[in-house]
Design a protein around this motif. Sequence first.
Motif, PDB file in Angstrom:
ATOM      1  N   LYS A 161      12.077   3.348  14.488  1.00 40.37           N
ATOM      2  CA  LYS A 161      11.139   3.987  13.561  1.00 40.37           C
ATOM      3  C   LYS A 161      11.704   3.936  12.135  1.00 40.37           C
ATOM      4  CE  LYS A 161       8.383   8.045  12.684  1.00 40.37           C
ATOM      5  NZ  LYS A 161       7.763   9.208  13.241  1.00 40.37           N
ATOM      6  N   PRO A 162      10.891   3.452  11.171  1.00 37.50           N
ATOM      7  CA  PRO A 162      11.386   3.368   9.791  1.00 37.50           C
ATOM      8  C   PRO A 162      11.424   4.739   9.108  1.00 37.50           C
ATOM      9  CG  PRO A 162       9.120   2.618   9.898  1.00 37.50           C
ATOM     10  CD  PRO A 162       9.553   2.902  11.310  1.00 37.50           C
ATOM     11  N   TRP A 163      12.397   4.900   8.192  1.00 36.50           N
ATOM     12  CA  TRP A 163      12.508   6.134   7.416  1.00 36.50           C
ATOM     13  C   TRP A 163      13.264   5.840   6.126  1.00 36.50           C
ATOM     14  CZ3 TRP A 163      17.246   9.119   6.899  1.00 36.50           C
ATOM     15  CH2 TRP A 163      18.345   8.543   7.531  1.00 36.50           C
ATOM     16  N   PHE A 164      13.208   6.797   5.200  1.00 33.30           N
ATOM     17  CA  PHE A 164      13.892   6.655   3.916  1.00 33.30           C
ATOM     18  C   PHE A 164      15.155   7.507   3.910  1.00 33.30           C
ATOM     19  CE2 PHE A 164       9.333   6.394   2.290  1.00 33.30           C
ATOM     20  CZ  PHE A 164       9.322   5.016   2.203  1.00 33.30           C
ATOM     21  N   PRO A 165      16.356   6.927   4.032  1.00 42.71           N
ATOM     22  CA  PRO A 165      17.589   7.718   4.021  1.00 42.71           C
ATOM     23  C   PRO A 165      17.737   8.545   2.736  1.00 42.71           C
ATOM     24  CG  PRO A 165      18.050   5.492   4.750  1.00 42.71           C
ATOM     25  CD  PRO A 165      16.622   5.505   4.279  1.00 42.71           C
ATOM     26  N   GLN A 166      17.253   8.022   1.632  1.00 40.36           N
ATOM     27  CA  GLN A 166      17.365   8.727   0.355  1.00 40.36           C
ATOM     28  C   GLN A 166      16.392   9.917   0.263  1.00 40.36           C
ATOM     29  OE1 GLN A 166      16.804   6.069  -2.929  1.00 40.36           O
ATOM     30  NE2 GLN A 166      17.217   7.623  -4.475  1.00 40.36           N
ATOM     31  N   TYR A 167      15.330   9.889   1.060  1.00 41.08           N
ATOM     32  CA  TYR A 167      14.313  10.949   1.053  1.00 41.08           C
ATOM     33  C   TYR A 167      13.971  11.345   2.487  1.00 41.08           C
ATOM     34  CZ  TYR A 167      13.674   9.332  -3.739  1.00 41.08           C
ATOM     35  OH  TYR A 167      13.880   8.963  -5.042  1.00 41.08           O
ATOM     36  N   PRO A 168      14.918  11.959   3.210  1.00 40.62           N
ATOM     37  CA  PRO A 168      14.657  12.253   4.623  1.00 40.62           C
ATOM     38  C   PRO A 168      13.522  13.252   4.849  1.00 40.62           C
ATOM     39  CG  PRO A 168      16.695  13.289   3.895  1.00 40.62           C
ATOM     40  CD  PRO A 168      16.241  12.398   2.776  1.00 40.62           C
TER      41      PRO A 168
ATOM     42  N   LEU B  82       0.835  -1.199   0.000  1.00 37.50           N
ATOM     43  CA  LEU B  82       0.000   0.000   0.000  1.00 37.50           C
ATOM     44  C   LEU B  82       0.874   1.256   0.000  1.00 37.50           C
ATOM     45  CD1 LEU B  82      -2.841   1.239   0.207  1.00 37.50           C
ATOM     46  CD2 LEU B  82      -2.669   0.966   2.690  1.00 37.50           C
ATOM     47  N   LEU B  83       1.924   1.267   0.803  1.00 36.44           N
ATOM     48  CA  LEU B  83       2.848   2.404   0.835  1.00 36.44           C
ATOM     49  C   LEU B  83       3.505   2.601  -0.528  1.00 36.44           C
ATOM     50  CD1 LEU B  83       4.390   4.665   2.298  1.00 36.44           C
ATOM     51  CD2 LEU B  83       6.053   2.929   3.013  1.00 36.44           C
ATOM     52  N   ALA B  84       3.948   1.528  -1.152  1.00 40.04           N
ATOM     53  CA  ALA B  84       4.581   1.640  -2.472  1.00 40.04           C
ATOM     54  C   ALA B  84       3.629   2.288  -3.475  1.00 40.04           C
ATOM     55  CB  ALA B  84       5.032   0.268  -2.965  1.00 40.04           C
ATOM     56  N   ARG B  85       2.358   1.878  -3.458  1.00 37.88           N
ATOM     57  CA  ARG B  85       1.379   2.481  -4.376  1.00 37.88           C
ATOM     58  C   ARG B  85       1.136   3.946  -4.043  1.00 37.88           C
ATOM     59  NH1 ARG B  85      -1.296  -2.104  -3.346  1.00 37.88           N
ATOM     60  NH2 ARG B  85      -3.135  -1.093  -2.511  1.00 37.88           N
TER      61      ARG B  85
ATOM     62  N   ARG C 129       9.424   2.984  -7.264  1.00 33.73           N
ATOM     63  CA  ARG C 129       9.504   1.828  -6.379  1.00 33.73           C
ATOM     64  C   ARG C 129       9.795   2.296  -4.964  1.00 33.73           C
ATOM     65  NH1 ARG C 129      15.422   0.282  -6.819  1.00 33.73           N
ATOM     66  NH2 ARG C 129      16.019   1.413  -8.667  1.00 33.73           N
ATOM     67  N   LEU C 130       9.557   1.416  -4.058  1.00 32.74           N
ATOM     68  CA  LEU C 130       9.771   1.712  -2.648  1.00 32.74           C
ATOM     69  C   LEU C 130      11.255   1.961  -2.398  1.00 32.74           C
ATOM     70  CD1 LEU C 130       8.037   1.794  -0.045  1.00 32.74           C
ATOM     71  CD2 LEU C 130       8.694  -0.570   0.327  1.00 32.74           C
ATOM     72  N   PRO C 131      11.624   3.128  -1.849  1.00 33.86           N
ATOM     73  CA  PRO C 131      13.035   3.396  -1.547  1.00 33.86           C
ATOM     74  C   PRO C 131      13.547   2.482  -0.432  1.00 33.86           C
ATOM     75  CG  PRO C 131      11.716   5.414  -1.467  1.00 33.86           C
ATOM     76  CD  PRO C 131      10.767   4.260  -1.546  1.00 33.86           C
ATOM     77  N   ALA C 132      14.853   2.394  -0.312  1.00 37.52           N
ATOM     78  CA  ALA C 132      15.463   1.638   0.779  1.00 37.52           C
ATOM     79  C   ALA C 132      14.997   2.216   2.117  1.00 37.52           C
ATOM     80  CB  ALA C 132      16.982   1.710   0.677  1.00 37.52           C
ATOM     81  N   VAL C 133      14.726   1.333   3.051  1.00 37.96           N
ATOM     82  CA  VAL C 133      14.228   1.724   4.369  1.00 37.96           C
ATOM     83  C   VAL C 133      15.305   1.452   5.412  1.00 37.96           C
ATOM     84  CG1 VAL C 133      12.479   1.255   6.130  1.00 37.96           C
ATOM     85  CG2 VAL C 133      11.841   1.238   3.707  1.00 37.96           C
ATOM     86  N   ALA C 134      15.503   2.408   6.298  1.00 39.01           N
ATOM     87  CA  ALA C 134      16.384   2.233   7.452  1.00 39.01           C
ATOM     88  C   ALA C 134      15.531   2.441   8.707  1.00 39.01           C
ATOM     89  CB  ALA C 134      17.532   3.235   7.405  1.00 39.01           C
TER      90      ALA C 134
END
Length: 174
Positions: free
Chosen positions: A37-44, A13-16, A26-31
Amino acid sequence: MELWMEEGDAWALLARQLKERFALERLPAVARTAEGKPWFPQYPQLHFNLSHSRGLALCGAGECPLGVDVERVRPRREGLARYVLSGLEFAWFQRQGEDWGSFCTLWTLKEARVKCTGTGLRQAPRSIAVPLLLPGQSGSLDGLRFRAYGGEGWRAAVCTAGTEALPGAVQRRE
């Protein structure tokens, strides 16, 4: 900020949602932060949060820190409300008729708060303060903003630390 809910997988659902709202193919890498707490390092600058309950998935994404939670309304063990709710919350719960929908509303608000702040459930649930809201209502507490949602058989909540508008409704995806 947008909230989407469907029967299914929260990550899908998040990817869509990211593809439709932010044009990410596509879904960015998650850290994960040290607290998990999850976050996207490529899109802070892009914030998101996920929740799922018995096949129901909820996802929120926006430009401010946020936390979301969804719960299926179902009976729980006797005494749970007294154990996890503060005295003020328990009195409100009693005024609502001690129904499991009201309990789930408070619980989703608590979960959304700790997911927004990134602290998780590392403290007694009764010490996690939330505004006393019914589905469809918004409120604020301790510099955080909350909104409760509900429908037949489910309750959900969002909490944000930002000024981004809270969605008036959860978008159902089929």
